[in-house]
Design a protein around this motif. Structure first.
Motif: not given
Lengths: 376, 376
Positions: B134-136, B146-149, B173-177
């Motif tokens: 998770l990444c904010d 918060r669905k992924f991670g 992995s992460f996704h910053v949005g």
């Protein structure tokens, strides 16, 4: 819960979610509307579920049809219904679509401004128009925006303009908001409609019809009044506001006609937590916002969900769909109670999914097929 | 604005809205990413636009592919790409879909919990997995839920579990949005990723890869940093947090690869006011939320719109789609400035529509066809 649907699902072994609609329930719903409002014409809102089997059944029962587009008009005509049973109820129409509808025999059109009247006057001379008026929708689970309809004070000008331009100023329409559980909403709207009738009479134009729209609810998790209660309340309000000169009336049930007739079967793909401390589990189904459950947007509609573990202890969970899209989350602000014993691979049944599921589905977002649909 | 697209539209005379994507721009975008991050593998996020012509082009340029489903994996394999160039990046997968992907040759899978690792261990032995954390998403126009991670503190347990179960714990992995304009977001995320690498090293497991996800923005109405700025910032953060032991890296641009390559042409169906006193006009197009512009949800993405009257005096208007659905309103809270002289029948051009339009389209809501798509 329809035994016919459960039996169908027991015999199905294809992968992926599907919706199954039971025509017996649609027939019951139609007859309930016809009985509750015997002097009112039922125009089924085709957009709720345009499956040909549903349209064919309703045609055979004598229903009329509210269409949003030439595409829907063609679907209705394919049942063999006469075009006189069609209302082109969208207030937003291209002039060439009005012309096509007119060529197909449609003579009843919705408007909410003089600009739309101008188009109809040009390509559908002699047709009847009704003017949609804004209505505040208090009490609806899915209150409508101001997108459709004009201020009631403007409606007489729109209708008079139609009259002056070779059209028949036929009546007034309103929509009290979808999934409307407040019976008083129709009373307020009918009072407003009667006001437009009176103003038009002063201008020497006699309106004849009130289109009371849809909004009749389906029972999701919360209980809602039954159709007979609506019939009684509406008839009372008509008499109160129109006295002994009752107009002809139309209703346009969509959700009320097919909502409770359909069931979605889906599969639990994953159950997990975001951290060791989290209280709330995430339950991911193989269906979400992009493949049929769009009406969970803003958690507006809360579908009843049955699981094979019902009766076991429950705990709250966030319910989400299978796509790589972070908005594809159905219930999070108000988590959904599901059995603690629910497991990956379990099939769940989502009730009251007959309306606004199949056509809302995306064509193939994330490479998942559109929602499969069966009408039995 | 692509001259090739404008030329194509001049020669088109079919009715209805369409999106046109210019492959030259997609090629430029790919090369810009490859140049800005020369040591990073580009995995195109297929869900952004899975048109075969786009996939074929990217295959020929050497791109790899981030897939959300077996359906997308099959689309990529149809280009002739080797399965080694595919990442099954959805953290939510049916076990039988993992098995099918494995049979098709896919060996790289996303996870965010031990439950998903268990499935992969059972049917895709020996594969590589990376754990999404998770990444904010601060700074993103479309912040992710918060669905992924999982919580970063849980990631080492998930990866160690994978290692113990016959899988290769490959990375993080992460996704910053989505549409992330804040360059600092990658720095925070990379610091977190480095922390997971260190914890895993303490447990005797060497991670090798950081998947930095997508989020690279397209220019809509607001200006955004260019890809070279992202490349520089990301390389700086990698060096800062990983020192001279740089991991292999992946990015997954979707919107950043195709967003600015597509243009939607639409038609003004109606312009009206709700009352004589209203300041704000309603402008209705023949495209809306249900046929391609779903990302206007909550007015998140504000598309630039060109009209044939640009340069004339403008005034605010509410912009809405053509369906009989009251949520099909695109810009209302913040009205859109359009020329006062805009007229019914005018064609408008909606820019930066190459991503998340075609597949988001409904199958036929209200009887309107799905968005027509041309790739040139």
């Amino acid at each position: 819960m329809s035994e016919r649907i459960l039996d169908f699902l027991r015999r199905r072994d294809a992968d992926g979610p599907c919706v199954v609609v039971d025509l017996d329930i649609v027939r019951d719903n139609y007859e309930t509307f016809a009985k509750a409002l015997p002097d009112t014409s039922v125009y089924y809102a085709v957009k709720a579920n345009p499956d040909p089997a549903i349209l064919n059944l309703l045609e055979s029962l004598g229903s009329s049809f509210d269409c949003a587009s030439v595409g829907e008009i063609e679907m209705v005509l394919a049942t063999g219904a006469d075009a006189a049973r069609i209302s082109y109820g969208n207030t937003i129409k291209k002039e060439r679509d009005i012309a096509r509808a007119y060529q197909l025999g449609v003579r009843l059109f919705a408007v909410d401004c003089v600009e739309e009247v101008e188009k109809i006057a040009r390509v559908a001379a002699g047709s009847k128009v009704f003017c949609r008026v804004l209505c505040d929708g208090v009490g609806a689970e899915w209150p409508l925006s101001r997108k459709f309809g004009c201020d009631p004070a403007m409606a007489p000008d729109v209708l008079e303009f139609a009259h002056q331009n070779g059209l028949t100023a036929h009546g007034v329409s309103f929509h009290v908001g979808s999934q409307q559980a407040n019976l008083g909403a129709w009373d307020l709207a009918l009072a407003m409609a009667a006001g437009v009738f009176q103003e038009m009479a002063l201008r020497g134009i006699e309106l004849k019809m009130v289109n009371m729209g849809g909004g009749f609810p389906t029972r999701y998790l919360k209980d809602v009044p039954g159709v007979p209660s609506y019939g009684e309340a509406i008839f009372g309000s008509l008499t109160k506001h129109f006295g002994n000169r009752l107009p002809s009336t139309i209703i346009e049930p969509g959700r009320g006609m097919v909502g409770n007739a359909g069931l979605i079967e889906a599969e639990v793909v994953l159950i997990s937590k975001k951290s060791a401390e989290d209280e709330v589990r995430w339950v991911y189904l193989d269906i979400g916002k992009f493949h049929g459950l769009a009406e969970t947007m803003d958690e507006a509609i809360r579908y009843p969900i049955r699981t094979p573990r019902d009766g076991d202890v429950t705990a709250p969970c966030v319910l989400a769909g299978p796509t790589c899209d972070s908005v594809d989350v159905m219930y999070e602000k108000t988590p959904y109670e599901l059995p603690v014993s629910l497991s990956i691979g379990d099939k769940v049944l989502i009730e009251a999914c007959g309306a606004y599921t199949t056509t809302y589905s995306s064509v193939g977002f994330n490479g998942f097929a559109p929602l499969a649909s069966f009408v039995i």
